[in-house]
Enzyme design. Structure first.
Site, mmCIF file in Angstrom:
data_model
loop_
_atom_site.group_PDB
_atom_site.id
_atom_site.type_symbol
_atom_site.label_atom_id
_atom_site.label_comp_id
_atom_site.label_asym_id
_atom_site.label_seq_id
_atom_site.Cartn_x
_atom_site.Cartn_y
_atom_site.Cartn_z
ATOM 1 N N ARG A 241 0.868 -1.475 -0.576
ATOM 2 C CA ARG A 241 -0.009 0.162 0.178
ATOM 3 C C ARG A 241 0.648 1.254 0.273
ATOM 4 N NH1 ARG A 241 -3.516 -2.684 -1.668
ATOM 5 N NH2 ARG A 241 -6.110 -3.159 -0.405
ATOM 6 N N GLU A 270 -2.889 8.417 -3.575
ATOM 7 C CA GLU A 270 -3.594 7.122 -5.048
ATOM 8 C C GLU A 270 -4.247 7.920 -5.937
ATOM 9 O OE1 GLU A 270 -3.952 2.914 -5.217
ATOM 10 O OE2 GLU A 270 -1.362 2.741 -4.657
ATOM 11 N N HIS A 289 -1.768 0.472 -9.610
ATOM 12 C CA HIS A 289 -2.535 -0.277 -8.009
ATOM 13 C C HIS A 289 -3.381 -1.554 -9.421
ATOM 14 C CE1 HIS A 289 -4.509 -0.754 -4.549
ATOM 15 N NE2 HIS A 289 -4.046 -2.001 -4.830
HETATM 16 C C1 DGY Z 1 -6.061 -5.965 -2.581
HETATM 17 O O1 DGY Z 1 -6.446 -7.032 -2.579
HETATM 18 O O2 DGY Z 1 -5.547 -5.856 -1.593
HETATM 19 C C2 DGY Z 1 -5.460 -5.167 -3.793
HETATM 20 O O3 DGY Z 1 -4.734 -3.840 -3.659
HETATM 21 C C3 DGY Z 1 -6.285 -4.810 -4.575
HETATM 22 O O4 DGY Z 1 -7.142 -5.920 -5.409
#
Ligand code: DGY
Length: 332
Positions: A241, A270, A289
């Site tokens: 993240r 983001e 992402h």
């Molecule tokens: C998640 O699943 O946490 C990803 O970052 C988005 O698919």
């Protein structure tokens, strides 16, 4: 006749999930039609009076929204991560939180490794060079990168995804360091990874891959101090993240040669604004992402998110609950 339960979906999901929802004759569906996430007012209007919400990582959901909509019984996130949801607030209000674990593990590890290889071997720079019409001859010194084989990789966060990254690293004959909350030195029998503490891993690694969940312990985990511990030749890969890394510190580190490069699937903020310095830097790769973004995996995630929501509004136990206490303590 009793009213059908309503499920709100905050974006159109892959067909595999949408068709399950549409075919559930006992459920009413409310779908946000936009390509962009609903803003807070639009989200509030979308979920007014619903029983379940299928949400995305782009939808912040906190106690306020739940207080205004006490009919909500389940928040089914279309993601394995659920840092967009205030789970404590949901739990206090007896709202189930569900996610999509497992199905995206390998796909996310694949992209993590793709970023690693691309940054190490300067693949994006190579593509840009060719596209710009600069390719005139074979050159002994053109776009020289770093070898992966025999290099050391530090995998910060050794859960499902981190372990899959380790398996790929083992296939590339890398020395693997694993960082978890328990730094006791030991070897992982499955991958050969050696557990160590974060500082040691940062100092020794040629590549640092972040695969942790975002929480109070990991927010800002990689800042100026940590980047300063890394080798000047090292490359940082973030497929976890964005807020795990201090963006300003990363920009400075890349600008001043504190580390050699970065490859990011996730950023803070983001999306990054188009004029953000990270986007223009030759030693930084940013993708939007997409780590779980294979056709097959997104379909599985859609089915899972739909199943979690449908079962919960039917009063059944959804398969993937984050806050199990809510189910244990539910009123029969
Ligand atoms: C998640 O699943 O946490 C990803 O970052 C988005 O698919």
């Amino acid at each position: 006749m009793s009213k059908k339960p309503i499920i709100a979906v905050t974006r159109v999901l892959p067909d595999a999930g949408m068709s399950m929802l549409a075919e559930a004759a006992d459920i009413e569906l409310r779908v946000w039609p936009g390509d962009l996430p609903p803003n807070p007012d639009e989200l509030a209007a979308l979920v007014a009076g619903v029983d379940g919400v299928i949400a995305l990582v782009t939808d912040p959901i906190g106690g306020d929204l739940l207080d205004r909509n006490p009919s909500i019984r389940v928040l089914s996130n279309f993601a394995v991560g659920y840092d967009n949801i205030d789970v404590v607030a949901a739990t206090e209000r007896g709202v189930l939180v569900c996610n999509t674990p497992g199905v995206l593990t390998e796909t996310t590890a694949d992209l993590t490794f793709a970023l690693l290889v691309s940054a190490a071997r300067r693949v994006v720079e190579g593509v840009e060079y060719v596209r710009a019409g600069k390719w005139q001859t074979w050159s002994p010194t053109l776009l020289l990168g770093q070898d992966l084989h025999d290099a050391t990789i530090a995998i910060v966060g050794f859960g499902r995804i981190g372990r899959e990254v380790a398996k790929r690293a083992a296939g590339f004959s890398m020395r693997i360091l694993a960082v978890t909350s328990d730094p006791t030195p030991r070897t992982d029998s499955e991958t050969g990874a050696m557990y160590t503490d974060l500082d040691t891993a940062l100092k020794e690694a040629d590549f640092v891959c972040l695969n942790v969940a975002l929480n109070d312990d990991t927010r800002g985990m990689i800042g100026a101090r940590e980047l300063g511990l890394m080798k000047r030749s090292a490359i940082l890969v973030n497929a976890a993240r964005g807020p795990v890394v201090d963006t300003r510190a990363l920009v400075e580190a890349l600008r001043n040669g504190v580390i050699a490069g970065a490859a990011l699937d996730v950023t803070d903020p983001e999306p990054l604004p188009a004029d953000h310095p990270l986007i223009a830097m030759e030693n930084c790769i940013v993708v939007p992402h997409i780590a779980s973004g294979s056709v097959a995996t997104r379909s599985k995630m859609a089915r899972m998110a739909a199943t979690n929501a449908i079962e919960a509004v039917r009063g059944n136990r959804p398969p993937h609950i984050v806050n199990g206490d809510v189910w244990q303590n539910r009123r029969q």
